[in-house]
Design a protein around this motif. Structure first.
Motif, PDB file in Angstrom:
ATOM      1  N   ALA A 132       2.397   5.420  -7.593  1.00 24.31           N
ATOM      2  CA  ALA A 132       1.235   5.743  -8.442  1.00 24.31           C
ATOM      3  C   ALA A 132       1.397   7.056  -9.200  1.00 24.31           C
ATOM      4  N   GLU A 169      -2.010   2.985 -15.763  1.00 21.95           N
ATOM      5  CA  GLU A 169      -2.706   2.720 -14.507  1.00 21.95           C
ATOM      6  C   GLU A 169      -1.850   1.758 -13.690  1.00 21.95           C
ATOM      7  N   LEU A 170      -1.625   2.078 -12.435  1.00 23.79           N
ATOM      8  CA  LEU A 170      -0.937   1.153 -11.533  1.00 23.79           C
ATOM      9  C   LEU A 170      -1.986   0.196 -10.986  1.00 23.79           C
ATOM     10  N   VAL A 225       3.713   6.405 -12.215  1.00 25.34           N
ATOM     11  CA  VAL A 225       3.095   5.527 -13.221  1.00 25.34           C
ATOM     12  C   VAL A 225       1.982   6.263 -13.960  1.00 25.34           C
ATOM     13  N   THR A 226       1.101   6.936 -13.230  1.00 32.04           N
ATOM     14  CA  THR A 226       0.002   7.657 -13.890  1.00 32.04           C
ATOM     15  C   THR A 226       0.535   8.851 -14.686  1.00 32.04           C
ATOM     16  N   ILE A 262       5.431  -5.114 -10.329  1.00 35.55           N
ATOM     17  CA  ILE A 262       4.499  -4.005 -10.469  1.00 35.55           C
ATOM     18  C   ILE A 262       3.666  -4.250 -11.720  1.00 35.55           C
ATOM     19  N   ILE A 302       1.004  -2.881 -14.457  1.00 38.66           N
ATOM     20  CA  ILE A 302       0.499  -1.653 -15.058  1.00 38.66           C
ATOM     21  C   ILE A 302      -0.459  -2.007 -16.179  1.00 38.66           C
ATOM     22  N   GLY A 358      -1.321  -2.793  -9.265  1.00 38.49           N
ATOM     23  CA  GLY A 358      -0.934  -3.236  -7.929  1.00 38.49           C
ATOM     24  C   GLY A 358       0.493  -3.712  -7.897  1.00 38.49           C
ATOM     25  N   THR A 378      -7.946  -4.618  -5.260  1.00 38.54           N
ATOM     26  CA  THR A 378      -8.839  -3.717  -4.524  1.00 38.54           C
ATOM     27  C   THR A 378     -10.295  -4.090  -4.755  1.00 38.54           C
ATOM     28  N   ASP A 407       0.835  -1.206   0.000  1.00 37.76           N
ATOM     29  CA  ASP A 407       0.000   0.000   0.000  1.00 37.76           C
ATOM     30  C   ASP A 407       0.870   1.257   0.000  1.00 37.76           C
ATOM     31  N   SER A 465       2.546   1.628  -3.342  1.00 37.88           N
ATOM     32  CA  SER A 465       1.575   2.095  -4.338  1.00 37.88           C
ATOM     33  C   SER A 465       1.384   3.600  -4.234  1.00 37.88           C
ATOM     34  N   GLU A 466       1.282   4.109  -3.016  1.00 31.79           N
ATOM     35  CA  GLU A 466       1.134   5.553  -2.828  1.00 31.79           C
ATOM     36  C   GLU A 466       2.342   6.306  -3.369  1.00 31.79           C
TER      37      GLU A 466
END
Length: 159
Positions: free
Chosen positions: A13, A22-23, A16-17, A40, A42, A25, A89, A6, A9-10
């Motif tokens: 993200a 899109e990330l 990646v974006t 990772i 994408i 996970g 998620t 988590d 990812s924060e």
């Protein structure tokens, strides 16, 4: 997803974006030689190519080198989700309602850790899974260790 994933990812993200992807996970695994692997996933509307993975890998690797959020050594892999797409998620589960999924729980439920069924929906913080027997069970998202779609190869071959 684990707390470490988590947090990663924060951190990752926005990179990646910012590159237009899109990330999906982050998953931890080990390779055949026992090395830790950070994988990772994408995605993009038009799919993912090897060049996309390389582009994200270069940017993410540079950020990880600077921020150093993970102790110890590990290998970095950037991948498309593939046809047996991992789900991380509740939004992922909502997106694939009525599709088959197999999953593993962190803590057993009624002595069972592995489940296979169809995603019936979500409720509160739970996945509602319809088992082969037709029963619907609620599984808390926090207890799901890994989940992947089960590809329908017959439909793929027909398509």
């Amino acid at each position: 997803m684990s707390r470490v994933s988590d947090q990663l990812s924060e951190l990752l993200a926005p990179v990646v974006t910012g590159l237009g992807y899109e990330l999906i996970g982050i998953e931890w695994d080990s390779d055949s030689r026992g090395h830790r692997v950070m994988r990772i996933y994408i995605d993009a509307e038009d799919g993912i190519t090897v060049d996309d993975c390389e582009r994200v890998s270069n940017q993410v690797s540079a950020l990880l080198d600077v921020e150093d959020p993970v102790s110890g050594s590990y290998l970095l892999e950037v991948s498309s989700p593939g046809i047996d797409r991992p789900l991380f998620t509740l939004d992922h589960f909502r997106r694939f309602v009525d599709q088959a999924v197999k999953l593993r729980l962190r803590q057993p439920r009624d002595g069972q850790r592995r489940f296979k069924g169809v995603i019936a929906g979500t409720e509160d913080d739970c996945l509602i899974l319809r088992t082969d027997g037709g029963d619907e069970i609620a599984l808390p998202i926090d207890n799901i260790d890994k989940a992947r779609l089960v590809p329908d190869y017959k439909a793929i071959l027909k398509g």
